[in-house]
Design a protein around this motif. Sequence first.
Motif, PDB file in Angstrom:
ATOM      1  N   LEU A  41     -44.738 -77.485 -33.625  1.00 42.46           N
ATOM      2  CA  LEU A  41     -45.715 -76.516 -33.105  1.00 42.46           C
ATOM      3  C   LEU A  41     -46.709 -77.153 -32.137  1.00 42.46           C
ATOM      4  CD1 LEU A  41     -46.601 -74.554 -36.381  1.00 42.46           C
ATOM      5  CD2 LEU A  41     -45.228 -73.742 -34.445  1.00 42.46           C
ATOM      6  N   ILE A  42     -47.096 -78.414 -32.422  1.00 47.11           N
ATOM      7  CA  ILE A  42     -48.085 -79.111 -31.590  1.00 47.11           C
ATOM      8  C   ILE A  42     -47.470 -80.406 -31.078  1.00 47.11           C
ATOM      9  CG2 ILE A  42     -50.384 -80.173 -31.530  1.00 47.11           C
ATOM     10  CD1 ILE A  42     -51.083 -78.403 -33.970  1.00 47.11           C
ATOM     11  N   GLN A  43     -47.587 -80.651 -29.790  1.00 45.87           N
ATOM     12  CA  GLN A  43     -47.068 -81.879 -29.171  1.00 45.87           C
ATOM     13  C   GLN A  43     -48.240 -82.689 -28.623  1.00 45.87           C
ATOM     14  OE1 GLN A  43     -43.595 -81.583 -26.548  1.00 45.87           O
ATOM     15  NE2 GLN A  43     -44.664 -82.904 -25.082  1.00 45.87           N
ATOM     16  N   ILE A  44     -48.299 -83.977 -29.008  1.00 46.87           N
ATOM     17  CA  ILE A  44     -49.410 -84.861 -28.634  1.00 46.87           C
ATOM     18  C   ILE A  44     -48.857 -86.121 -27.973  1.00 46.87           C
ATOM     19  CG2 ILE A  44     -51.304 -86.279 -29.543  1.00 46.87           C
ATOM     20  CD1 ILE A  44     -51.528 -84.227 -31.827  1.00 46.87           C
ATOM     21  N   SER A  45     -49.432 -86.512 -26.832  1.00 48.07           N
ATOM     22  CA  SER A  45     -48.964 -87.722 -26.150  1.00 48.07           C
ATOM     23  C   SER A  45     -49.992 -88.857 -26.145  1.00 48.07           C
ATOM     24  CB  SER A  45     -48.554 -87.408 -24.707  1.00 48.07           C
ATOM     25  OG  SER A  45     -49.647 -86.895 -23.990  1.00 48.07           O
ATOM     26  N   VAL A  91     -51.431 -72.257 -36.191  1.00 48.31           N
ATOM     27  CA  VAL A  91     -52.294 -73.416 -36.440  1.00 48.31           C
ATOM     28  C   VAL A  91     -53.543 -72.915 -37.147  1.00 48.31           C
ATOM     29  CG1 VAL A  91     -53.527 -75.358 -35.413  1.00 48.31           C
ATOM     30  CG2 VAL A  91     -51.385 -74.560 -34.381  1.00 48.31           C
ATOM     31  N   ASN A  92     -53.666 -73.246 -38.442  1.00 47.97           N
ATOM     32  CA  ASN A  92     -54.797 -72.775 -39.249  1.00 47.97           C
ATOM     33  C   ASN A  92     -56.105 -73.447 -38.840  1.00 47.97           C
ATOM     34  OD1 ASN A  92     -53.032 -71.174 -40.821  1.00 47.97           O
ATOM     35  ND2 ASN A  92     -52.563 -72.928 -42.123  1.00 47.97           N
ATOM     36  N   ALA A  93     -56.041 -74.754 -38.591  1.00 43.90           N
ATOM     37  CA  ALA A  93     -57.257 -75.496 -38.238  1.00 43.90           C
ATOM     38  C   ALA A  93     -56.886 -76.845 -37.651  1.00 43.90           C
ATOM     39  CB  ALA A  93     -58.131 -75.705 -39.474  1.00 43.90           C
ATOM     40  N   THR A  94     -57.775 -77.366 -36.827  1.00 47.59           N
ATOM     41  CA  THR A  94     -57.648 -78.735 -36.330  1.00 47.59           C
ATOM     42  C   THR A  94     -59.053 -79.322 -36.283  1.00 47.59           C
ATOM     43  OG1 THR A  94     -57.007 -80.154 -34.482  1.00 47.59           O
ATOM     44  CG2 THR A  94     -57.569 -77.897 -33.948  1.00 47.59           C
ATOM     45  N   VAL A 130     -62.407 -77.955 -33.858  1.00 48.76           N
ATOM     46  CA  VAL A 130     -62.208 -77.358 -32.533  1.00 48.76           C
ATOM     47  C   VAL A 130     -61.017 -76.407 -32.593  1.00 48.76           C
ATOM     48  CG1 VAL A 130     -63.193 -79.320 -31.289  1.00 48.76           C
ATOM     49  CG2 VAL A 130     -60.746 -79.227 -31.682  1.00 48.76           C
ATOM     50  N   THR A 131     -60.924 -75.533 -31.606  1.00 48.60           N
ATOM     51  CA  THR A 131     -59.801 -74.604 -31.515  1.00 48.60           C
ATOM     52  C   THR A 131     -58.675 -75.277 -30.734  1.00 48.60           C
ATOM     53  OG1 THR A 131     -61.332 -72.750 -31.542  1.00 48.60           O
ATOM     54  CG2 THR A 131     -59.108 -72.302 -30.738  1.00 48.60           C
ATOM     55  N   ILE A 132     -57.472 -75.201 -31.264  1.00 49.83           N
ATOM     56  CA  ILE A 132     -56.316 -75.834 -30.617  1.00 49.83           C
ATOM     57  C   ILE A 132     -56.064 -75.184 -29.252  1.00 49.83           C
ATOM     58  CG2 ILE A 132     -54.564 -74.308 -31.621  1.00 49.83           C
ATOM     59  CD1 ILE A 132     -54.200 -78.115 -31.249  1.00 49.83           C
ATOM     60  N   ALA A 133     -55.756 -76.024 -28.282  1.00 49.19           N
ATOM     61  CA  ALA A 133     -55.439 -75.547 -26.934  1.00 49.19           C
ATOM     62  C   ALA A 133     -54.700 -76.651 -26.197  1.00 49.19           C
ATOM     63  CB  ALA A 133     -56.706 -75.170 -26.175  1.00 49.19           C
ATOM     64  N   LYS A 134     -53.896 -76.262 -25.252  1.00 48.33           N
ATOM     65  CA  LYS A 134     -53.177 -77.219 -24.424  1.00 48.33           C
ATOM     66  C   LYS A 134     -54.161 -77.925 -23.494  1.00 48.33           C
ATOM     67  CE  LYS A 134     -49.197 -77.409 -21.308  1.00 48.33           C
ATOM     68  NZ  LYS A 134     -48.117 -76.642 -20.677  1.00 48.33           N
ATOM     69  N   GLY A 135     -53.968 -79.242 -23.306  1.00 48.40           N
ATOM     70  CA  GLY A 135     -54.850 -80.020 -22.441  1.00 48.40           C
ATOM     71  C   GLY A 135     -55.540 -81.116 -23.227  1.00 48.40           C
ATOM     72  N   ASP A 136     -56.628 -81.638 -22.694  1.00 46.48           N
ATOM     73  CA  ASP A 136     -57.393 -82.681 -23.368  1.00 46.48           C
ATOM     74  C   ASP A 136     -58.395 -82.025 -24.311  1.00 46.48           C
ATOM     75  OD1 ASP A 136     -56.053 -84.733 -22.133  1.00 46.48           O
ATOM     76  OD2 ASP A 136     -57.508 -84.948 -20.511  1.00 46.48           O
ATOM     77  N   LEU A 137     -58.162 -82.197 -25.592  1.00 46.86           N
ATOM     78  CA  LEU A 137     -58.987 -81.589 -26.630  1.00 46.86           C
ATOM     79  C   LEU A 137     -60.013 -82.619 -27.084  1.00 46.86           C
ATOM     80  CD1 LEU A 137     -58.819 -78.791 -27.985  1.00 46.86           C
ATOM     81  CD2 LEU A 137     -57.495 -79.855 -29.810  1.00 46.86           C
ATOM     82  N   ILE A 159     -53.079 -82.751 -25.758  1.00 46.34           N
ATOM     83  CA  ILE A 159     -52.136 -81.783 -26.316  1.00 46.34           C
ATOM     84  C   ILE A 159     -51.234 -81.321 -25.175  1.00 46.34           C
ATOM     85  CG2 ILE A 159     -51.889 -79.584 -27.537  1.00 46.34           C
ATOM     86  CD1 ILE A 159     -53.445 -81.526 -29.229  1.00 46.34           C
ATOM     87  N   ASP A 160     -49.966 -81.734 -25.225  1.00 43.99           N
ATOM     88  CA  ASP A 160     -49.022 -81.370 -24.170  1.00 43.99           C
ATOM     89  C   ASP A 160     -48.550 -79.927 -24.293  1.00 43.99           C
ATOM     90  OD1 ASP A 160     -49.023 -84.074 -23.226  1.00 43.99           O
ATOM     91  OD2 ASP A 160     -47.643 -84.556 -24.850  1.00 43.99           O
ATOM     92  N   ASP A 161     -48.439 -79.457 -25.550  1.00 40.21           N
ATOM     93  CA  ASP A 161     -47.916 -78.112 -25.754  1.00 40.21           C
ATOM     94  C   ASP A 161     -48.330 -77.596 -27.132  1.00 40.21           C
ATOM     95  OD1 ASP A 161     -46.597 -75.792 -25.106  1.00 40.21           O
ATOM     96  OD2 ASP A 161     -44.581 -76.608 -25.282  1.00 40.21           O
ATOM     97  N   VAL A 162     -48.538 -76.295 -27.211  1.00 37.69           N
ATOM     98  CA  VAL A 162     -48.764 -75.594 -28.477  1.00 37.69           C
ATOM     99  C   VAL A 162     -47.808 -74.409 -28.456  1.00 37.69           C
ATOM    100  CG1 VAL A 162     -50.406 -74.386 -29.947  1.00 37.69           C
ATOM    101  CG2 VAL A 162     -51.207 -76.251 -28.473  1.00 37.69           C
ATOM    102  N   LEU A 163     -46.761 -74.458 -29.305  1.00 41.15           N
ATOM    103  CA  LEU A 163     -45.742 -73.411 -29.268  1.00 41.15           C
ATOM    104  C   LEU A 163     -46.279 -72.065 -29.729  1.00 41.15           C
ATOM    105  CD1 LEU A 163     -42.557 -75.287 -30.553  1.00 41.15           C
ATOM    106  CD2 LEU A 163     -43.307 -74.892 -28.208  1.00 41.15           C
ATOM    107  N   ASP A 164     -47.121 -72.081 -30.785  1.00 43.89           N
ATOM    108  CA  ASP A 164     -47.667 -70.826 -31.304  1.00 43.89           C
ATOM    109  C   ASP A 164     -49.016 -71.128 -31.949  1.00 43.89           C
ATOM    110  OD1 ASP A 164     -48.275 -68.410 -32.472  1.00 43.89           O
ATOM    111  OD2 ASP A 164     -46.352 -68.184 -33.517  1.00 43.89           O
ATOM    112  N   ALA A 165     -50.102 -70.867 -31.222  1.00 43.55           N
ATOM    113  CA  ALA A 165     -51.453 -71.176 -31.708  1.00 43.55           C
ATOM    114  C   ALA A 165     -51.811 -70.360 -32.949  1.00 43.55           C
ATOM    115  CB  ALA A 165     -52.478 -70.944 -30.603  1.00 43.55           C
TER     116      ALA A 165
END
Length: 197
Positions: free
Chosen positions: A167-171, A111-114, A133-140, A102-108
Motif C-alpha cells: 500500500l505504501i512505497q518508501i525510497s 492507511v489508518n495512521a502514520t 501526519v496524514t499519508i501522502a505521496k511526496g516528501d512527508l 513516499i513514492d506511492d500510496v495505492l489506497d490512502a
Amino acid sequence: MNKITLFKSLFVALVLSVFSSSLFAEDVISNTFSSTTMQTSISAYDKTWDNVSGTTLTLTGFNNNNKGWAYVRCGSKNFASVATIKTKAALTEKVTKVVVTIDDVLDATKVNATYLEVATDAAFTQNVQKTTVTIAKGDLAYNVTTPAENCFYRLTFDCAQGSSNGLIQISKVDFYYEPVVEPEPATGITATVAVDV
C-alpha cells in the motif's frame, strides 16, 4: 557614504553571513534502500530486518522483493498490519525533523495512521514525543516537537487489509539535525577605522 557607515555595513553583512551559514543550517543523515544497504532478502510483509545506509534502521512489516527494489513497501492484501522503521541505536544528533520520501500510496483510505515517535529509550517508554501526519505521496515531514540528543526514532504505518500488496512505497528516510557549532576563538585583533572630518 563615510567610512564609518561603510564599515558598519560590511560588519553587519559579515555577521549575517556567518550566522546564516552556521547557526541556521541543518545537516542530514540520509538513508536509502538498495541491494547493498538491505541486509536481508525479504518477500513478505511480516518480517523484521535491517537496512544500513546513513545509520542502521530496523524495519518490520516491509517487503524488499528479495532486495530487488530500490525502495520498500508495507501493507498487505492478506491481513491488517502495523509496519515500523526505527533507529537501531540512539542518534547523538539533535534531530529537528524526519522526512520520509513516499513514492506511492495505492489506497490512502486503507492507511489508518502514520506517525513518528521519539524517545530516550529503545523500548519507547521514556520521554516519548509523538507526531502524526496524514499519508501522502511526496516528501512527508515529521517535525520533532522538542529536539534532543541521544534519542531513538520510530516511524509507524498502521494499515488495514488492502486490496493489493504494498500500500505504501518508501525510497528514503532522512534525519535532519542541528549541526554543532563550535565558538570561534578570540583572536585579540582590533579594527581601527580612519574617519574623515
